[in-house]
Design an enzyme around this catalytic site. Structure first.
Site, PDB file in Angstrom:
ATOM      1  N   VAL A  97      -2.453   9.528  -1.885  1.00 29.58           N
ATOM      2  CA  VAL A  97      -2.787  10.194  -0.624  1.00 29.58           C
ATOM      3  C   VAL A  97      -1.654  11.162  -0.289  1.00 29.58           C
ATOM      4  O   VAL A  97      -0.471  10.805  -0.415  1.00 29.58           O
ATOM      5  CB  VAL A  97      -2.979   9.138   0.493  1.00 29.58           C
ATOM      6  CG1 VAL A  97      -3.064   9.789   1.864  1.00 29.58           C
ATOM      7  CG2 VAL A  97      -4.237   8.304   0.223  1.00 29.58           C
ATOM      8  N   GLY A 105      -5.757   5.394   7.103  1.00 35.86           N
ATOM      9  CA  GLY A 105      -6.934   4.723   6.545  1.00 35.86           C
ATOM     10  C   GLY A 105      -7.532   5.410   5.337  1.00 35.86           C
ATOM     11  O   GLY A 105      -8.511   4.924   4.770  1.00 35.86           O
ATOM     12  N   TYR A 141      -2.957  -3.343  -3.190  1.00 39.84           N
ATOM     13  CA  TYR A 141      -4.202  -3.867  -3.777  1.00 39.84           C
ATOM     14  C   TYR A 141      -4.436  -5.323  -3.370  1.00 39.84           C
ATOM     15  O   TYR A 141      -5.571  -5.718  -3.096  1.00 39.84           O
ATOM     16  CB  TYR A 141      -4.179  -3.707  -5.301  1.00 39.84           C
ATOM     17  CG  TYR A 141      -4.266  -2.254  -5.711  1.00 39.84           C
ATOM     18  CD1 TYR A 141      -5.405  -1.510  -5.412  1.00 39.84           C
ATOM     19  CD2 TYR A 141      -3.223  -1.610  -6.362  1.00 39.84           C
ATOM     20  CE1 TYR A 141      -5.497  -0.168  -5.746  1.00 39.84           C
ATOM     21  CE2 TYR A 141      -3.304  -0.271  -6.706  1.00 39.84           C
ATOM     22  CZ  TYR A 141      -4.446   0.444  -6.392  1.00 39.84           C
ATOM     23  OH  TYR A 141      -4.526   1.769  -6.719  1.00 39.84           O
TER      24      TYR A 141
HETATM   25  C1  LIG Z   1      -0.727   3.466  -1.454  1.00 43.04           C
HETATM   26  C2  LIG Z   1      -1.407   4.639  -0.707  1.00 43.04           C
HETATM   27  C3  LIG Z   1      -2.560   5.145  -1.584  1.00 43.04           C
HETATM   28  C4  LIG Z   1      -1.959   4.099   0.647  1.00 43.04           C
HETATM   29  O1  LIG Z   1      -2.648   5.155   1.301  1.00 43.04           O
HETATM   30  P1  LIG Z   1      -2.722   5.247   2.909  1.00 43.04           P
HETATM   31  O2  LIG Z   1      -3.788   6.239   3.249  1.00 43.04           O
HETATM   32  O3  LIG Z   1      -1.379   5.496   3.469  1.00 43.04           O
HETATM   33  O4  LIG Z   1      -3.164   3.755   3.292  1.00 43.04           O
HETATM   34  P2  LIG Z   1      -4.181   3.342   4.446  1.00 43.04           P
HETATM   35  O5  LIG Z   1      -3.765   4.001   5.730  1.00 43.04           O
HETATM   36  O6  LIG Z   1      -5.572   3.585   3.992  1.00 43.04           O
HETATM   37  O7  LIG Z   1      -3.942   1.789   4.505  1.00 43.04           O
HETATM   38  C5  LIG Z   1      -5.058   0.915   4.384  1.00 43.04           C
HETATM   39  C6  LIG Z   1      -4.568  -0.489   4.584  1.00 43.04           C
HETATM   40  O8  LIG Z   1      -3.640  -0.806   3.529  1.00 43.04           O
HETATM   41  C7  LIG Z   1      -2.433  -1.272   4.078  1.00 43.04           C
HETATM   42  N1  LIG Z   1      -1.341  -0.815   3.232  1.00 43.04           N
HETATM   43  C8  LIG Z   1      -0.984   0.457   2.969  1.00 43.04           C
HETATM   44  N2  LIG Z   1       0.062   0.475   2.094  1.00 43.04           N
HETATM   45  C9  LIG Z   1       0.352  -0.828   1.825  1.00 43.04           C
HETATM   46  C10 LIG Z   1       1.310  -1.490   0.998  1.00 43.04           C
HETATM   47  N3  LIG Z   1       2.183  -0.812   0.248  1.00 43.04           N
HETATM   48  N4  LIG Z   1       1.301  -2.851   0.982  1.00 43.04           N
HETATM   49  C11 LIG Z   1       0.403  -3.576   1.697  1.00 43.04           C
HETATM   50  N5  LIG Z   1      -0.525  -3.012   2.484  1.00 43.04           N
HETATM   51  C12 LIG Z   1      -0.551  -1.662   2.546  1.00 43.04           C
HETATM   52  C13 LIG Z   1      -2.384  -0.656   5.475  1.00 43.04           C
HETATM   53  O9  LIG Z   1      -1.573  -1.432   6.332  1.00 43.04           O
HETATM   54  C14 LIG Z   1      -3.843  -0.699   5.896  1.00 43.04           C
HETATM   55  O10 LIG Z   1      -4.175  -2.002   6.344  1.00 43.04           O
HETATM   56  P3  LIG Z   1      -5.391  -2.265   7.394  1.00 43.04           P
HETATM   57  O11 LIG Z   1      -6.629  -1.616   6.796  1.00 43.04           O
HETATM   58  O12 LIG Z   1      -5.486  -3.755   7.436  1.00 43.04           O
HETATM   59  O13 LIG Z   1      -4.952  -1.620   8.654  1.00 43.04           O
HETATM   60  C15 LIG Z   1      -0.421   5.792  -0.377  1.00 43.04           C
HETATM   61  O14 LIG Z   1       0.665   5.264   0.324  1.00 43.04           O
HETATM   62  C16 LIG Z   1       0.110   6.543  -1.599  1.00 43.04           C
HETATM   63  O15 LIG Z   1      -0.466   7.562  -1.996  1.00 43.04           O
HETATM   64  N6  LIG Z   1       1.245   6.101  -2.178  1.00 43.04           N
HETATM   65  C17 LIG Z   1       1.866   6.770  -3.304  1.00 43.04           C
HETATM   66  C18 LIG Z   1       1.080   6.552  -4.569  1.00 43.04           C
HETATM   67  C19 LIG Z   1       0.813   5.083  -4.881  1.00 43.04           C
HETATM   68  O16 LIG Z   1       1.670   4.213  -4.746  1.00 43.04           O
HETATM   69  N7  LIG Z   1      -0.432   4.802  -5.332  1.00 43.04           N
HETATM   70  C20 LIG Z   1      -0.875   3.423  -5.592  1.00 43.04           C
HETATM   71  C21 LIG Z   1      -1.748   3.343  -6.784  1.00 43.04           C
HETATM   72  S1  LIG Z   1      -0.872   3.515  -8.344  1.00 43.04           S
END
Ligand SMILES: CC(C)(COP(=O)(O)OP(=O)(O)OC[C@H]1O[C@@H](n2cnc3c(N)ncnc32)[C@H](O)[C@@H]1OP(=O)(O)O)[C@@H](O)C(=O)NCCC(=O)NCCS
Length: 164
Positions: A97, A105, A141
């Site tokens: 993201v 979200g 996840y």
């Molecule tokens: C991980 C990532 C995709 C999350 O995207 P985001 O849009 O910020 O997350 P959201 O706002 O949709 O969060 C959704 C839920 O996940 C939870 N969440 C987000 N990051 C989290 C984490 N690292 N650990 C635990 N929970 C997490 C949020 O608290 C939220 O919980 P809720 O629905 O109960 O309120 C984003 O931070 C990112 O792009 N990170 C860098 C790339 C990465 O690490 N990708 C992972 C796949 S390899």
């Protein structure tokens, strides 16, 4: 921060601006900029993007076919499956993201979109799986109900039968 509405659509390399995408993960940003169109062309990955009204990419994920060894699954899951050596899965290879859209979200919405896309496919697959690159991703996840393989804690899966 952005309050832009999103549509999740297949990546259109000609129309969507990939040059400014910045998730905070250089490998994930570079993949979108430099590699993904080649993988799509070779049919080794499909890419879906959350597109803003301005054709900017707020987030993306990729899907590809994969398989899981029955012997690698937790025994509670394996014993409910036929005794084939492997079961088919869909791998979410990448999920990211853009920093301007984080914490609203969108990551969860993209994950839900991927789960529904995999669950709707006419060729049945057992689970959506991911190879999480770091602990924060594992936590993300797990937060969404994914279960780790007992001997490979960064590989997680969610059975698609539980998605409907
Ligand atoms: C991980 C990532 C995709 C999350 O995207 P985001 O849009 O910020 O997350 P959201 O706002 O949709 O969060 C959704 C839920 O996940 C939870 N969440 C987000 N990051 C989290 C984490 N690292 N650990 C635990 N929970 C997490 C949020 O608290 C939220 O919980 P809720 O629905 O109960 O309120 C984003 O931070 C990112 O792009 N990170 C860098 C790339 C990465 O690490 N990708 C992972 C796949 S390899």
């Amino acid at each position: 921060m952005s309050s832009a509405p999103y549509r999740v659509v297949p990546l259109d390399a000609a129309a969507h601006d990939r040059s400014v995408f910045a998730s905070g993960s250089a490998p994930l940003d570079r993949y979108l900029r430099e590699q993904v169109t080649q993988d799509i062309r070779r049919r080794v990955a499909a890419c879906f993007v959350a597109r803003t009204d301005e054709q900017r990419i707020a987030g993306y994920y990729t899907l590809a076919s994969a398989s899981l060894l029955l012997a690698d699954l937790p025994s509670a899951a394996a014993k409910k499956l036929p005794r084939y050596p492997t079961v088919l899965a869909v791998r979410m290879g990448r999920l990211a993201v853009d920093h301007a859209h984080k914490g609203q979200g969108l990551g969860g919405a993209l994950l839900a979109d991927a789960l529904h896309r995999a669950a709707r496919a006419e060729i049945a697959t057992y689970a959506l799986m991911v190879d999480a690159k770091e602990e924060a991703a594992v936590a993300f996840y797990r937060h969404h109900g994914f279960v780790a393989l007992p001997d490979s804690l960064q590989t997680l899966f969610l059975p698609l039968a539980s998605v409907r």
